[in-house]
Design a protein around this motif. Sequence first.
Motif, PDB file in Angstrom:
ATOM      1  N   ARG A 190      -3.862   2.795   7.645  1.00  0.00           N
ATOM      2  CA  ARG A 190      -5.203   2.558   7.102  1.00  0.00           C
ATOM      3  C   ARG A 190      -5.426   1.090   6.735  1.00  0.00           C
ATOM      4  O   ARG A 190      -6.514   0.554   6.904  1.00  0.00           O
ATOM      5  CB  ARG A 190      -5.420   3.455   5.870  1.00  0.00           C
ATOM      6  CG  ARG A 190      -6.858   3.535   5.416  1.00  0.00           C
ATOM      7  CD  ARG A 190      -7.046   4.638   4.392  1.00  0.00           C
ATOM      8  NE  ARG A 190      -6.484   4.336   3.103  1.00  0.00           N
ATOM      9  CZ  ARG A 190      -7.066   3.561   2.189  1.00  0.00           C
ATOM     10  NH1 ARG A 190      -8.215   3.003   2.443  1.00  0.00           N
ATOM     11  NH2 ARG A 190      -6.492   3.355   1.034  1.00  0.00           N
ATOM     12  N   MET A 191      -4.401   0.417   6.249  1.00  0.00           N
ATOM     13  CA  MET A 191      -4.526  -0.980   5.833  1.00  0.00           C
ATOM     14  C   MET A 191      -4.170  -1.978   6.934  1.00  0.00           C
ATOM     15  O   MET A 191      -4.280  -3.185   6.748  1.00  0.00           O
ATOM     16  CB  MET A 191      -3.649  -1.231   4.606  1.00  0.00           C
ATOM     17  CG  MET A 191      -4.035  -0.363   3.413  1.00  0.00           C
ATOM     18  SD  MET A 191      -5.797  -0.432   3.031  1.00  0.00           S
ATOM     19  CE  MET A 191      -5.756  -1.628   1.730  1.00  0.00           C
TER      20      MET A 191
ATOM     21  N   SER B 214      -4.653   6.900  -3.026  1.00  0.00           N
ATOM     22  CA  SER B 214      -4.394   5.600  -2.428  1.00  0.00           C
ATOM     23  C   SER B 214      -4.236   4.508  -3.481  1.00  0.00           C
ATOM     24  O   SER B 214      -5.005   4.420  -4.430  1.00  0.00           O
ATOM     25  CB  SER B 214      -5.557   5.260  -1.494  1.00  0.00           C
ATOM     26  OG  SER B 214      -5.329   4.021  -0.881  1.00  0.00           O
TER      27      SER B 214
ATOM     28  N   CYS C 146       0.826  -1.207   0.000  1.00  0.00           N
ATOM     29  CA  CYS C 146       0.000   0.000   0.000  1.00  0.00           C
ATOM     30  C   CYS C 146       0.860   1.256   0.000  1.00  0.00           C
ATOM     31  O   CYS C 146       2.001   1.247   0.433  1.00  0.00           O
ATOM     32  CB  CYS C 146      -0.947   0.003   1.198  1.00  0.00           C
ATOM     33  SG  CYS C 146      -0.132   0.036   2.801  1.00  0.00           S
TER      34      CYS C 146
ATOM     35  N   ALA D  76       0.750   6.677   6.607  1.00  0.00           N
ATOM     36  CA  ALA D  76      -0.691   6.792   6.875  1.00  0.00           C
ATOM     37  C   ALA D  76      -1.467   5.719   6.125  1.00  0.00           C
ATOM     38  O   ALA D  76      -2.435   5.152   6.647  1.00  0.00           O
ATOM     39  CB  ALA D  76      -1.206   8.181   6.497  1.00  0.00           C
ATOM     40  N   GLU D  77      -1.053   5.411   4.904  1.00  0.00           N
ATOM     41  CA  GLU D  77      -1.711   4.339   4.146  1.00  0.00           C
ATOM     42  C   GLU D  77      -1.477   2.992   4.831  1.00  0.00           C
ATOM     43  O   GLU D  77      -2.343   2.118   4.825  1.00  0.00           O
ATOM     44  CB  GLU D  77      -1.211   4.303   2.698  1.00  0.00           C
ATOM     45  CG  GLU D  77      -1.683   5.476   1.872  1.00  0.00           C
ATOM     46  CD  GLU D  77      -3.198   5.517   1.700  1.00  0.00           C
ATOM     47  OE1 GLU D  77      -3.817   4.457   1.497  1.00  0.00           O
ATOM     48  OE2 GLU D  77      -3.762   6.622   1.756  1.00  0.00           O
TER      49      GLU D  77
ATOM     50  N   ARG E  57      -9.745  -9.401   6.080  1.00  0.00           N
ATOM     51  CA  ARG E  57      -9.012  -8.688   7.129  1.00  0.00           C
ATOM     52  C   ARG E  57      -8.457  -9.688   8.140  1.00  0.00           C
ATOM     53  O   ARG E  57      -9.039 -10.726   8.385  1.00  0.00           O
ATOM     54  CB  ARG E  57      -9.943  -7.704   7.842  1.00  0.00           C
ATOM     55  CG  ARG E  57     -10.326  -6.535   6.970  1.00  0.00           C
ATOM     56  CD  ARG E  57     -11.365  -5.659   7.660  1.00  0.00           C
ATOM     57  NE  ARG E  57     -11.729  -4.553   6.821  1.00  0.00           N
ATOM     58  CZ  ARG E  57     -11.515  -3.278   7.135  1.00  0.00           C
ATOM     59  NH1 ARG E  57     -10.995  -2.962   8.286  1.00  0.00           N
ATOM     60  NH2 ARG E  57     -11.848  -2.330   6.301  1.00  0.00           N
TER      61      ARG E  57
END
Length: 191
Positions: A81-82, A47, A8, A77-78, A65
């Motif tokens: 987020r992931m 993104s 990511c 930050a990505e 997940r």
Amino acid sequence: MRNNILLCGVGGQGIVLTSKLLASAAMAKGIPVMSAETIGMAQKGGSVFSFLRMGENLYSPMFPRGTADLLIGFEPAETVRMLPYLKPDGCIIVNAHPIQPVMATLNGNAYESETMIAYLQRQTKQVTVLDGDAACREIGSPKVLNMIMLGTVLRSGILPLTLAEVQEAMERTVKPQFRELNRKALEYVQK
């Protein structure tokens, strides 16, 4: 054996190429592979993420997940987020340099990389932080972050691939005039 890998970051960081090189090296080794990318507003620095699966009994390129063995974060930050995709004992390899969204900068909502990295380190035990900007400066090009990240991933030993196998995939994929620079980046070891 199965590896669920999530890459990511933001557009322009070479995430899709990195995913393709890992997939190509795995296929050349006879390892079944499935992948899927979401690139959204990639050209605008938006993104980008890529699901990559290696191993037997694969029925979908996506995975739920909490099941990623490895999270390769080109942007902090990505990566945060992931993070929900990472399994509890999964590994993170993350570039420390943030790429702030334009609106965050304009609105005064920019974030500090250290905050994101500290959060990742509180969430999982296996976090490798790479100073991608310093590495790119040392190599002489801002366009090789993906190869620097890839080399770091391969040296971690989490994947069933060697540096030489991925280097062969890179030689088959990258234009001749960029091979030497990419080879140098792939072999880069942060001091």
